[in-house]
Design an enzyme around this catalytic site. Structure first.
Site, PDB file in Angstrom:
ATOM      1  N   GLU A  94     -95.274  85.512 116.886  1.00 50.71           N
ATOM      2  CA  GLU A  94     -94.094  85.331 116.010  1.00 50.71           C
ATOM      3  C   GLU A  94     -92.814  85.219 116.856  1.00 50.71           C
ATOM      4  O   GLU A  94     -91.980  84.353 116.617  1.00 50.71           O
ATOM      5  CB  GLU A  94     -94.017  86.518 115.039  1.00 50.71           C
ATOM      6  CG  GLU A  94     -92.860  86.485 114.076  1.00 50.71           C
ATOM      7  CD  GLU A  94     -93.085  85.615 112.838  1.00 50.71           C
ATOM      8  OE1 GLU A  94     -94.252  85.398 112.468  1.00 50.71           O
ATOM      9  OE2 GLU A  94     -92.090  85.137 112.268  1.00 50.71           O
ATOM     10  N   GLY A 141     -92.907  82.527 102.246  1.00 50.61           N
ATOM     11  CA  GLY A 141     -91.478  82.848 102.095  1.00 50.61           C
ATOM     12  C   GLY A 141     -91.210  83.865 101.002  1.00 50.61           C
ATOM     13  O   GLY A 141     -90.105  83.941 100.472  1.00 50.61           O
ATOM     14  N   ASP A 187     -88.642  99.220 111.604  1.00 45.79           N
ATOM     15  CA  ASP A 187     -89.636  99.074 112.685  1.00 45.79           C
ATOM     16  C   ASP A 187     -89.011  98.735 114.034  1.00 45.79           C
ATOM     17  O   ASP A 187     -89.299  99.368 115.043  1.00 45.79           O
ATOM     18  CB  ASP A 187     -90.774  98.098 112.302  1.00 45.79           C
ATOM     19  CG  ASP A 187     -90.341  96.695 111.936  1.00 45.79           C
ATOM     20  OD1 ASP A 187     -89.113  96.421 111.880  1.00 45.79           O
ATOM     21  OD2 ASP A 187     -91.236  95.850 111.709  1.00 45.79           O
ATOM     22  N   ASP A 230     -95.449  94.087 110.175  1.00 42.24           N
ATOM     23  CA  ASP A 230     -96.241  93.141 109.385  1.00 42.24           C
ATOM     24  C   ASP A 230     -97.621  92.928 110.004  1.00 42.24           C
ATOM     25  O   ASP A 230     -98.642  92.960 109.317  1.00 42.24           O
ATOM     26  CB  ASP A 230     -95.529  91.787 109.298  1.00 42.24           C
ATOM     27  CG  ASP A 230     -94.152  91.921 108.698  1.00 42.24           C
ATOM     28  OD1 ASP A 230     -93.843  92.989 108.139  1.00 42.24           O
ATOM     29  OD2 ASP A 230     -93.368  90.956 108.808  1.00 42.24           O
ATOM     30  N   LEU A 241     -94.001  88.618 101.917  1.00 40.69           N
ATOM     31  CA  LEU A 241     -95.310  89.298 101.934  1.00 40.69           C
ATOM     32  C   LEU A 241     -96.035  89.050 103.258  1.00 40.69           C
ATOM     33  O   LEU A 241     -97.237  89.279 103.372  1.00 40.69           O
ATOM     34  CB  LEU A 241     -96.176  88.823 100.764  1.00 40.69           C
ATOM     35  CG  LEU A 241     -95.580  89.064  99.365  1.00 40.69           C
ATOM     36  CD1 LEU A 241     -96.474  88.478  98.284  1.00 40.69           C
ATOM     37  CD2 LEU A 241     -95.385  90.556  99.124  1.00 40.69           C
ATOM     38  N   GLU A 251     -87.466 100.089 105.430  1.00 44.53           N
ATOM     39  CA  GLU A 251     -87.193  98.668 105.667  1.00 44.53           C
ATOM     40  C   GLU A 251     -86.207  98.513 106.820  1.00 44.53           C
ATOM     41  O   GLU A 251     -85.256  99.300 106.944  1.00 44.53           O
ATOM     42  CB  GLU A 251     -86.646  98.045 104.380  1.00 44.53           C
ATOM     43  CG  GLU A 251     -87.060  96.612 104.168  1.00 44.53           C
ATOM     44  CD  GLU A 251     -88.569  96.424 103.984  1.00 44.53           C
ATOM     45  OE1 GLU A 251     -89.275  96.297 105.013  1.00 44.53           O
ATOM     46  OE2 GLU A 251     -89.027  96.370 102.835  1.00 44.53           O
TER      47      GLU A 251
HETATM   48  C1  GLA Z   1     -89.767  91.356 108.385  1.00 41.46           C
HETATM   49  C2  GLA Z   1     -90.226  91.643 109.819  1.00 41.46           C
HETATM   50  C3  GLA Z   1     -90.688  93.086 109.966  1.00 41.46           C
HETATM   51  C4  GLA Z   1     -89.659  94.073 109.423  1.00 41.46           C
HETATM   52  C5  GLA Z   1     -89.171  93.650 108.037  1.00 41.46           C
HETATM   53  C6  GLA Z   1     -88.028  94.492 107.548  1.00 41.46           C
HETATM   54  O1  GLA Z   1     -90.852  91.444 107.512  1.00 41.46           O
HETATM   55  O2  GLA Z   1     -91.245  90.769 110.197  1.00 41.46           O
HETATM   56  O3  GLA Z   1     -90.988  93.356 111.316  1.00 41.46           O
HETATM   57  O4  GLA Z   1     -88.590  94.226 110.311  1.00 41.46           O
HETATM   58  O5  GLA Z   1     -88.769  92.284 107.989  1.00 41.46           O
HETATM   59  O6  GLA Z   1     -88.427  95.800 107.382  1.00 41.46           O
END
Ligand code: GLA
Length: 384
Positions: A158, A120, A35, A170, A123, A32
């Protein structure tokens, strides 16, 4: 879904859609906030998805309808820009804008959106819409962008239209997901590998705090800056360091800790998390799910105490399951400040667990608790 969407589309726009695309939400097992620091992540696409029905128009007008929200939005191709007050059109307009930026002649279009990815909830409901939009347009305009190129276009949507400087995870998971597999993705090289995720008798249970992560975008961008700060401090001494991926704990101790404790705390979490992902992948390969689950609990601890992106509701849910032998691993998931926890739970114990945790959470937090058993499914696909 296809027939229902077609029916509503005809009702709304007096013609059939030319294309219908499904693009899923995602879970992330571990890795987490890794990325955008060029680390590895371990996400998968799930059985909750956004659906987009689209047809091109002969004029310049853009007409969007979000069925579930009962909202409409109209603009023209010449007025493409982020809008302030409602969010969902931005994901679509941001996707369309990527084609314009690539000098692809784009006329107006009619578009219908529906989604069962909870908004929110961490997911990636927005990535699902961005990927669906880009994929549908790529198909209709015959632009033949590769999936990887489309991932990057969806990510830019985004950044530029939602103002969240997200990493690649994501959109990658939504676009590239494969049934029953998680994706081990190297966010630096974008090399990836599918890893089977069929855990005997174990399911992914998502527990939704129903806390909308309103702080998420501003705090997310702040965390990103804090990580960049750590890199900058180290780079002054070690010029070859480009991101936290190249950083060791020793470098942090030497060059960051004496200068900025907060930045140390943040970057230490990321460096530890990269190590943990590595361990977790090895455990997964050995089918040692209990040890992989332990890594998930450690990740939660780090996200809560060091990275400080959790909240009391997420902490409550993870603490509640921590000592239960039927829960192999649990943690908050995604950007943070609300949304879901991801739990690996023995299938035959799920009903009992939910019957205990739901009333306990609702009484303690005064919020409803929703739950979903997520299965791992294919990524973005044409359904019509
Ligand atoms: C959000 C972002 C992702 C990632 C996560 C944390 O989902 O969109 O790119 O950084 O938070 O891991």
């Amino acid at each position: 879904m296809k027939n229902e969407l077609t029916r509503i589309f005809i009702e709304q726009f007096q013609a059939s859609p030319q294309v219908i695309v499904r693009s899923p939400g995602r879970v992330n097992i571990i890795g987490e906030h890794a990325d955008y620091n060029n680390g590895f992540v371990l996400p998968a696409a799930i059985d909750k998805a956004a659906y987009i029905a689209l047809s091109l128009r002969q004029d310049e007008e853009i007409h969007l309808t979000a069925i579930d929200l009962k909202e409409n939005f109209s603009t023209t191709i010449h007025q493409l820009k982020p809008i302030g007050d409602i969010s969902w059109p931005n994901y679509i307009l941001g996707g369309a804008a990527q084609f314009v930026k690539k000098c692809i002649p784009l006329k107006g279009f009619n578009l219908l959106l529906t989604s069962d990815v909870p908004i929110g909830a961490g997911l990636s409901s927005s990535a699902a819409v961005e990927c669906a939009t880009v994929f549908a347009m790529n198909h209709l305009l015959q632009t033949e962008f590769s999936r990887i190129e489309m991932v990057s276009m969806a990510q830019k949507a985004e950044h530029e239209y939602a103002g969240v400087m997200c990493g690649i995870m994501d959109q990658f998971a939504s676009m590239m997901g494969k049934a029953s597999q998680v994706i081990k993705l190297d966010c630096r090289s974008l090399e990836y590998q599918y890893v089977p995720f069929k855990l005997d008798g174990i399911k992914i249970l998502l527990l939704n705090t129903n806390v909308k992560h309103s702080l998420a975008s501003s705090e997310y961008n702040t965390r990103r800056e804090e990580c960049e700060k750590a890199v900058e401090l180290i780079k002054a001494h070690q010029p070859s360091v480009e991101s936290l991926r190249d950083v060791t704990v020793e470098m942090l101790d030497q060059f960051v800790l004496p200068v900025n404790e907060l930045v140390y705390k943040r970057s230490r979490f990321v460096v530890d998390e990269m190590e943990r992902l590595n361990d977790a992948c090895n455990y997964l390969e050995q089918n040692d799910i209990a040890s992989m689950g332990e890594c998930m609990f450690e990740t939660h601890e780090g996200l809560s105490r060091q990275y400080e992106v959790s909240c009391k509701e997420l902490d409550f849910l993870v603490n509640f399951v921590k000592d239960k032998p039927e829960v192999l691993g649990a943690r908050m998931m995604g950007g943070g400040f609300g949304g879901c926890t991801i739990n690996l739970v023995q299938e035959n114990a799920i009903a009992q667990l939910v019957s205990e945790i739901k009333p306990a959470y609702e009484a303690a937090m005064n919020l409803p608790l929703d739950f979903y058993i997520a299965s791992i499914e294919n990524g973005t696909e044409l359904i019509y």
